[in-house]
Scaffold this active site. Structure first.
Site, PDB file in Angstrom:
ATOM      1  N   ASP A  13      35.487  56.079  53.015  1.00  0.00           N
ATOM      2  CA  ASP A  13      36.520  55.870  51.999  1.00  0.00           C
ATOM      3  C   ASP A  13      36.237  54.659  51.113  1.00  0.00           C
ATOM      4  O   ASP A  13      37.159  53.997  50.629  1.00  0.00           O
ATOM      5  CB  ASP A  13      37.914  55.733  52.657  1.00  0.00           C
ATOM      6  N   GLU A  14      34.967  54.397  50.878  1.00  0.00           N
ATOM      7  CA  GLU A  14      34.591  53.250  50.053  1.00  0.00           C
ATOM      8  C   GLU A  14      34.745  53.554  48.560  1.00  0.00           C
ATOM      9  O   GLU A  14      34.712  52.647  47.725  1.00  0.00           O
ATOM     10  CB  GLU A  14      33.126  52.864  50.313  1.00  0.00           C
ATOM     11  N   GLY A  15      34.870  54.849  48.230  1.00  0.00           N
ATOM     12  CA  GLY A  15      34.912  55.247  46.823  1.00  0.00           C
ATOM     13  C   GLY A  15      33.636  55.977  46.424  1.00  0.00           C
ATOM     14  O   GLY A  15      33.207  55.923  45.266  1.00  0.00           O
ATOM     15  N   LYS A  16      33.043  56.694  47.378  1.00  0.00           N
ATOM     16  CA  LYS A  16      31.800  57.439  47.088  1.00  0.00           C
ATOM     17  C   LYS A  16      32.056  58.513  46.041  1.00  0.00           C
ATOM     18  O   LYS A  16      31.225  58.758  45.176  1.00  0.00           O
ATOM     19  CB  LYS A  16      31.261  58.092  48.379  1.00  0.00           C
ATOM     20  N   GLY A  40      37.010  63.111  52.593  1.00  0.00           N
ATOM     21  CA  GLY A  40      38.058  63.223  51.587  1.00  0.00           C
ATOM     22  C   GLY A  40      37.713  62.292  50.455  1.00  0.00           C
ATOM     23  O   GLY A  40      37.641  61.083  50.639  1.00  0.00           O
ATOM     24  N   HIS A  41      37.422  62.873  49.303  1.00  0.00           N
ATOM     25  CA  HIS A  41      37.041  62.063  48.149  1.00  0.00           C
ATOM     26  C   HIS A  41      38.075  62.268  47.047  1.00  0.00           C
ATOM     27  O   HIS A  41      38.284  63.391  46.602  1.00  0.00           O
ATOM     28  CB  HIS A  41      35.674  62.477  47.606  1.00  0.00           C
ATOM     29  N   GLN A 223      31.321  60.465  54.954  1.00  0.00           N
ATOM     30  CA  GLN A 223      31.422  59.400  55.958  1.00  0.00           C
ATOM     31  C   GLN A 223      30.584  58.179  55.550  1.00  0.00           C
ATOM     32  O   GLN A 223      30.387  57.958  54.370  1.00  0.00           O
ATOM     33  CB  GLN A 223      31.045  59.905  57.360  1.00  0.00           C
ATOM     34  N   THR A 298      42.729  60.558  52.626  1.00  0.00           N
ATOM     35  CA  THR A 298      42.760  61.711  51.725  1.00  0.00           C
ATOM     36  C   THR A 298      42.823  63.011  52.533  1.00  0.00           C
ATOM     37  O   THR A 298      43.373  64.007  52.087  1.00  0.00           O
ATOM     38  CB  THR A 298      41.473  61.721  50.853  1.00  0.00           C
ATOM     39  N   THR A 300      43.717  63.321  56.186  1.00  0.00           N
ATOM     40  CA  THR A 300      44.769  63.469  57.202  1.00  0.00           C
ATOM     41  C   THR A 300      46.047  62.699  56.844  1.00  0.00           C
ATOM     42  O   THR A 300      47.044  62.828  57.549  1.00  0.00           O
ATOM     43  CB  THR A 300      44.265  62.944  58.573  1.00  0.00           C
ATOM     44  N   GLY A 414      39.455  49.760  39.240  1.00  0.00           N
ATOM     45  CA  GLY A 414      40.557  50.723  39.210  1.00  0.00           C
ATOM     46  C   GLY A 414      40.018  52.091  39.576  1.00  0.00           C
ATOM     47  O   GLY A 414      38.803  52.298  39.606  1.00  0.00           O
TER      48      GLY A 414
HETATM   49  P1  GDP Z   1      35.337  58.254  49.497  1.00  0.00           P
HETATM   50  O1  GDP Z   1      35.705  59.035  50.715  1.00  0.00           O
HETATM   51  O2  GDP Z   1      34.291  57.225  49.763  1.00  0.00           O
HETATM   52  O3  GDP Z   1      34.978  59.140  48.337  1.00  0.00           O
HETATM   53  O4  GDP Z   1      36.631  57.445  49.080  1.00  0.00           O
HETATM   54  P2  GDP Z   1      38.152  57.983  49.036  1.00  0.00           P
HETATM   55  O5  GDP Z   1      38.311  58.821  47.819  1.00  0.00           O
HETATM   56  O6  GDP Z   1      38.557  58.546  50.342  1.00  0.00           O
HETATM   57  O7  GDP Z   1      38.945  56.627  48.903  1.00  0.00           O
HETATM   58  C1  GDP Z   1      38.761  55.768  47.832  1.00  0.00           C
HETATM   59  C2  GDP Z   1      40.068  55.641  47.043  1.00  0.00           C
HETATM   60  O8  GDP Z   1      39.995  54.531  46.196  1.00  0.00           O
HETATM   61  C3  GDP Z   1      40.369  56.819  46.128  1.00  0.00           C
HETATM   62  O9  GDP Z   1      41.750  57.010  46.092  1.00  0.00           O
HETATM   63  C4  GDP Z   1      39.848  56.370  44.771  1.00  0.00           C
HETATM   64  O10 GDP Z   1      40.534  56.978  43.683  1.00  0.00           O
HETATM   65  C5  GDP Z   1      40.143  54.901  44.822  1.00  0.00           C
HETATM   66  N1  GDP Z   1      39.205  54.030  44.089  1.00  0.00           N
HETATM   67  C6  GDP Z   1      37.861  54.149  43.958  1.00  0.00           C
HETATM   68  N2  GDP Z   1      37.353  53.069  43.318  1.00  0.00           N
HETATM   69  C7  GDP Z   1      38.413  52.256  43.046  1.00  0.00           C
HETATM   70  C8  GDP Z   1      38.544  50.970  42.444  1.00  0.00           C
HETATM   71  O11 GDP Z   1      37.587  50.334  42.018  1.00  0.00           O
HETATM   72  N3  GDP Z   1      39.821  50.449  42.373  1.00  0.00           N
HETATM   73  C9  GDP Z   1      40.918  51.108  42.858  1.00  0.00           C
HETATM   74  N4  GDP Z   1      42.108  50.521  42.766  1.00  0.00           N
HETATM   75  N5  GDP Z   1      40.816  52.312  43.441  1.00  0.00           N
HETATM   76  C10 GDP Z   1      39.586  52.872  43.543  1.00  0.00           C
HETATM   77  P1  IMO Z   2      34.831  60.083  53.801  1.00  0.00           P
HETATM   78  O1  IMO Z   2      33.670  60.954  53.404  1.00  0.00           O
HETATM   79  C1  IMO Z   2      36.864  57.852  56.969  1.00  0.00           C
HETATM   80  C2  IMO Z   2      36.338  59.353  61.055  1.00  0.00           C
HETATM   81  C3  IMO Z   2      37.550  59.916  61.762  1.00  0.00           C
HETATM   82  C4  IMO Z   2      37.216  59.558  63.198  1.00  0.00           C
HETATM   83  C5  IMO Z   2      35.702  59.764  63.249  1.00  0.00           C
HETATM   84  C6  IMO Z   2      35.284  61.109  63.824  1.00  0.00           C
HETATM   85  O2  IMO Z   2      36.102  60.383  53.101  1.00  0.00           O
HETATM   86  O3  IMO Z   2      34.446  58.636  53.770  1.00  0.00           O
HETATM   87  P2  IMO Z   2      35.350  63.577  62.873  1.00  0.00           P
HETATM   88  O4  IMO Z   2      36.493  64.450  62.453  1.00  0.00           O
HETATM   89  O5  IMO Z   2      34.330  63.353  61.808  1.00  0.00           O
HETATM   90  O6  IMO Z   2      34.717  64.039  64.154  1.00  0.00           O
HETATM   91  O7  IMO Z   2      36.018  62.159  63.213  1.00  0.00           O
HETATM   92  O8  IMO Z   2      35.236  59.645  61.918  1.00  0.00           O
HETATM   93  N1  IMO Z   2      36.034  59.968  59.741  1.00  0.00           N
HETATM   94  C7  IMO Z   2      36.252  59.373  58.570  1.00  0.00           C
HETATM   95  N2  IMO Z   2      36.829  58.181  58.280  1.00  0.00           N
HETATM   96  N3  IMO Z   2      36.363  58.619  55.971  1.00  0.00           N
HETATM   97  C8  IMO Z   2      35.754  59.792  56.253  1.00  0.00           C
HETATM   98  O9  IMO Z   2      35.102  60.525  55.333  1.00  0.00           O
HETATM   99  C9  IMO Z   2      35.724  60.239  57.598  1.00  0.00           C
HETATM  100  N4  IMO Z   2      35.231  61.340  58.210  1.00  0.00           N
HETATM  101  C10 IMO Z   2      35.414  61.155  59.519  1.00  0.00           C
HETATM  102  O10 IMO Z   2      38.739  59.314  61.323  1.00  0.00           O
HETATM  103  O11 IMO Z   2      37.456  58.192  63.431  1.00  0.00           O
HETATM  104 MG    MG Z   3      37.378  59.471  51.862  1.00  0.00          MG
END
Ligand code: GDP
Ligand code: IMO
Ligand code: MG
Length: 427
Positions: A13-16, A40-41, A223, A298, A300, A414
């Site tokens: 969830d770093e913002g990939k 979840g992106h 991940q 995103t 769960t 943002g």
């Molecule tokens: P991913 O799984 O690495 O793709 O990241 P997620 O989408 O799960 O979580 C990142 C969240 O941060 C999303 O809701 C994005 O819209 C948001 N986001 C990404 N980059 C930024 C940023 O620079 N600032 C802010 N405020 N939100 C961001």
């Molecule tokens: P994105 O791509 C954050 C975590 C789960 C759990 C562990 C194992 O959005 O960064 P799993 O269902 O994969 O066997 O669960 O990994 N996990 C994530 N945490 N972002 C994800 O994906 C994740 N995908 C799995 O919460 O701790």
């Molecule tokens: Mg994510």
């Protein structure tokens, strides 16, 4: 050439998704190479917000071919739900390519994921419950079902029979659940075969031929490094290879063709699910980060655990993946703090560790050593160049960069596509 990988540098969830979308218009292919719909992106384009799980974020860029590689595990119902959802919003998904060698998540594996977690009790991983772990276990155990099996009912039936001989024993005798019938599983999987057929191909061949023609391929990780089954905080990890090495095995692109590895790192740290997290905050600061950063999963919807930036982890991710550039996301979330702590090392039983301890029990007991940097109050969401950031925000980025061991080339201010500061163009 070139092949570029985007990798999560923390616990996901770093913002990939945003980073991939940002580069979408500069590349020809975007490939998901690991994981499944546990990812979840969230991608924000103008007023539109998209939540993607199984489809690569490149699906949102016209002209870019999205690919699901051999390293992915595919939930077919989710795949078509996502395709239909995007089509209804006017997104063309017809260019999608799906590897014939990707594995399929069968119903019994979704069930096994859930009952295993319940069985583990306090030792649970906190999985997403999507059947990811059991499906990868079947792959390694050589009893998996692959996309290509869906097109020959005799072959499929034989494989399902073989898998169920084992699975039904586990479900009924250990977990006291009902077993699955071969007919029901085969019917569930074959219902998608006709719709699936146009997408399926040898994606490894497709991608290598594209590279031969000089086209650009972006490999997008699900991940992240610390969730990688080899390099993460085992056993609190996912079941796939989420690091740069996985980009090669999960796509069929050889390591010698990978020219750039972009690490995505949040300006603080989050984690969903169980497992150690040295900089985790259980106080108002943790709540501040969760609220300001909208840190809810995103996939769960679970509240994410939040903590300060951990440079030991960033250095580790730089090393494991060979990071050439970092994208530092969500810097805007830190606005309004008097001072911003950065973890520079750990102390374990009085011993300082500048690098990630190899022993997980040490990591469980790691106490962060903090350096405190001055905060800033100005709204930075409108900044589009490094110079437009307040001096303290600039200093924070520079210190994170020094400690992380790779250049921070892009900064997120943002969620929107344009809420980005580019110090050095990535592609
Ligand atoms: P991913 O799984 O690495 O793709 O990241 P997620 O989408 O799960 O979580 C990142 C969240 O941060 C999303 O809701 C994005 O819209 C948001 N986001 C990404 N980059 C930024 C940023 O620079 N600032 C802010 N405020 N939100 C961001
Ligand atoms: P994105 O791509 C954050 C975590 C789960 C759990 C562990 C194992 O959005 O960064 P799993 O269902 O994969 O066997 O669960 O990994 N996990 C994530 N945490 N972002 C994800 O994906 C994740 N995908 C799995 O919460 O701790
Ligand atoms: Mg994510």
């Amino acid at each position: 050439m070139p092949a570029i990988a985007i990798i999560g540098a923390q616990w996901g969830d770093e913002g990939k998704g945003k980073a991939t979308d940002l580069l979408g218009s500069s590349v020809d292919y975007v490939v998901k190479f690991n994981g499944g719909n546990n990812a979840g992106h969230t991608v924000v384009i103008g007023e539109e917000k998209y939540a993607l799980h199984l489809l690569p974020s490149g699906i949102l860029t016209p002209g870019c071919t999205p690919v699901i590689g051999n390293g992915v595990v595919v939930d077919l119902a989710v795949l078509f739900e996502e395709i239909d959802g995007l089509n209804a919003r006017g997104v063309d998904t017809s260019a999608l390519k799906l590897s014939a060698s990707a594995h399929v998540i069968a119903d019994y594996n979704r069930q096994l994921d859930k009952v295993t977690e319940r069985f583990l009790g306090s030792r649970r991983i906190g999985t997403t419950g999507r059947g990811i772990g059991p499906t990868y276990a079947d792959k390694m155990n050589r009893i998996g079902i692959r996309i290509q099996d869906l097109f020959d009912e005799k072959i499929l039936r034989g494989k399902v029979e073989g898998a169920l001989e084992l699975k039904n024993q586990i479900l009924t005798k250990i977990y006291n659940r009902r077993g699955f019938t071969v007919d029901a599983v085969v019917e569930d999987l074959t219902q998608y075969a006709d719709r699936l057929a146009p997408y399926v191909c040898d994606t490894g061949l497709l991608l290598n031929q594209a590279l031969d023609r000089g086209e650009t391929v972006l490999l997008e990780a699900g991940q992240a490094t610390l969730l990688d089954v080899d390099h993460g905080t085992y056993p609190f990890v996912t079941s796939s290879s989420a690091t740069a090495g996985g980009a090669c095995t999960g796509s069929g692109i050889p390591p010698t063709r990978l020219t750039q590895v972009i690490g995505i790192v949040k300006a603080y740290t989050t984690r969903v699910g169980e497992g150690p997290f040295p900089t985790e905050l259980h106080d108002d600061n943790g709540e501040f980060l969760r609220k300001q950063g909208w840190e809810y999963g995103t996939t769960t919807g679970r509240p994410r655990r939040c903590g300060w930036f951990d440079s030991v982890i960033a250095r580790y991710a730089a090393r494991v993946n060979g990071v050439t550039d970092f994208v530092l996301t969500k810097l805007d979330v830190l606005t309004g703090l008097e001072q911003v702590p950065v973890c520079v090392a750990y102390e374990v039983d009085g011993v300082r560790h500048d690098e990630m301890p190899v022993n997980q029990s040490d990591f469980h007991h790691a106490v962060p050593v903090y350096e405190y940097l001055p905060g800033w109050w100005e709204d930075i969401s409108q900044a589009r160049s490094f110079e437009e950031l307040p001096a303290n925000a600039q200093a924070y980025v520079e210190r994170c960069e020094q400690l992380s061991g790779a250049t921070i080339s892009v900064i997120g201010v943002g969620p929107g596509r344009h809420e980005t500061v580019v110090r050095h163009p990535l592609v």
